[in-house]
Design an enzyme around this catalytic site. Structure first.
Site, PDB file in Angstrom:
ATOM      1  N   GLN A   1      21.423  85.406   1.648  1.00  0.00           N
ATOM      2  CA  GLN A   1      20.953  86.434   0.726  1.00  0.00           C
ATOM      3  C   GLN A   1      19.617  86.047   0.111  1.00  0.00           C
ATOM      4  OE1 GLN A   1      23.339  85.519  -3.329  1.00  0.00           O
ATOM      5  NE2 GLN A   1      24.685  85.973  -1.579  1.00  0.00           N
TER       6      GLN A   1
ATOM      7  N   HIS B   1      16.981  87.326  -3.547  1.00  0.00           N
ATOM      8  CA  HIS B   1      16.829  88.124  -4.762  1.00  0.00           C
ATOM      9  C   HIS B   1      15.350  88.434  -4.989  1.00  0.00           C
ATOM     10  CE1 HIS B   1      20.901  86.795  -5.477  1.00  0.00           C
ATOM     11  NE2 HIS B   1      20.510  85.543  -5.549  1.00  0.00           N
TER      12      HIS B   1
ATOM     13  N   GLU C   1      17.228  81.380 -10.142  1.00  0.00           N
ATOM     14  CA  GLU C   1      18.467  80.739 -10.549  1.00  0.00           C
ATOM     15  C   GLU C   1      18.407  79.247 -10.251  1.00  0.00           C
ATOM     16  OE1 GLU C   1      21.530  82.578  -8.141  1.00  0.00           O
ATOM     17  OE2 GLU C   1      20.264  82.437  -6.366  1.00  0.00           O
TER      18      GLU C   1
ATOM     19  N   HIS D   1      18.811  82.023   0.836  1.00  0.00           N
ATOM     20  CA  HIS D   1      19.742  80.937   0.546  1.00  0.00           C
ATOM     21  C   HIS D   1      21.173  81.362   0.826  1.00  0.00           C
ATOM     22  CE1 HIS D   1      19.473  83.341  -3.181  1.00  0.00           C
ATOM     23  NE2 HIS D   1      20.746  83.029  -3.346  1.00  0.00           N
TER      24      HIS D   1
ATOM     25  N   ARG E   1      21.923  91.159   0.718  1.00  0.00           N
ATOM     26  CA  ARG E   1      22.578  90.391   1.780  1.00  0.00           C
ATOM     27  C   ARG E   1      21.857  90.628   3.102  1.00  0.00           C
ATOM     28  NH1 ARG E   1      27.246  91.811  -1.253  1.00  0.00           N
ATOM     29  NH2 ARG E   1      27.451  93.776  -0.100  1.00  0.00           N
TER      30      ARG E   1
END
Length: 268
Positions: free
Chosen positions: A59, A61, A79, A137, A157
């Site tokens: 996936q 972001h 993150e 990642h 995804r």
């Protein structure tokens, strides 16, 4: 007002029915995530525990600007992962071994070979990775970790090992960087000592051995989140246990006893 945050346990097919202490999974449930409800005072951040028995999807972001341009709100998702337990051979997939263009990534996502293009890092407790937005990642099986992130649920995804879930190839490939991961963003954290793990651009994160020094206290001028990693952490005189996360309205309300260890974080 300082307080322990409410938790939300989330069942996942890739979760665990036996969780590392102090957590327990209800009979018959596979818990994949435990979230702490973001307080209004610090709603830019989300803290969660993640537990895996299977690989999570490959996936990516978006960053803040890409999220806003897509009409999904101003905040993207960078993150970080702090590994607290790992089975032998457990891995995290982060970035690619070589540079790859969008067409190559699309073909690899469709035929599943994108999984093999990732660099899979074998991990152990104490390993730490900062994952900027746009980094492709995947979390592997047999890992338990703490994730501190920008409070965003935008996940694209690219590959899900044949599971019957929606993929987001166009959106994901529009933001994915087909490049190696900067290993300068990773480290193994010593079992002792105070260390800054993240210094921005969206939040700071420190692993603190108590008591806190004056310099670190001065770097937390307002509210913060505290995630104990041992006994000996109190907020406003009340103990906060391992497995909890507390809103601390002022750093002076946080006490980490000698020998105690705690993660602390605040947005920038």
């Amino acid at each position: 007002m300082s307080r322990v945050l409410p938790t939300i346990s989330v069942e996942k097919p890739w979760g665990k029915d036996r969780l590392p202490a102090p957590f327990t999974a209800p009979d018959g449930q596979r818990i994949g995530e435990i979230w702490f409800e973001p307080p209004a005072e610090l709603d830019q951040l989300l803290v969660k525990y993640i537990f895996t028995t299977e690989k999570l999807s490959v996936q990516v972001h978006p960053d803040d600007d890409q999220s806003e341009a897509a009409g999904k709100g101003r905040q993207g998702k960078s993150e970080c992962w702090y590994v607290i337990d790992a089975e032998p051979g457990a891995t995290l997939g982060i970035g690619f071994a070589d540079h790859a263009d969008t067409n190559t990534l699309r073909a690899a996502a469709l035929d599943g070979s994108i999984e093999d293009m990732l660099v899979w890092h074998e991990v152990r407790a104490g390993d730490f990775f900062y994952i900027p937005a746009n980094t492709v990642h995947a979390i592997g099986a047999g890992v338990s970790l703490i994730e501190v992130q920008q409070n965003s649920d935008i996940t694209y995804r690219l590959h899900d090992y044949g599971r019957p879930r929606e993929l987001h190839l166009d959106e994901g490939l529009a933001v994915a960087k087909g490049e190696p991961y900067d290993m300068g963003l990773a480290r193994h954290v010593s079992p002792t000592g105070t260390i800054r793990l993240v210094s921005g651009p969206f939040f700071v994160l420190d692993r603190v051995d108590g008591p806190m020094g004056a310099e670190l206290v001065a770097d937390y001028p307002g509210a913060l989140l505290a995630i104990p990693r041992s006994d000996g952490v109190t907020v406003g005189g009340s103990p906060v246990a391992v497995g909890e996360c507390a809103l601390v309205d002022a750093v002076e309300a946080l006490d980490i006893a000698p020998g105690g260890t705690c993660l602390i974080t605040r947005p920038l």
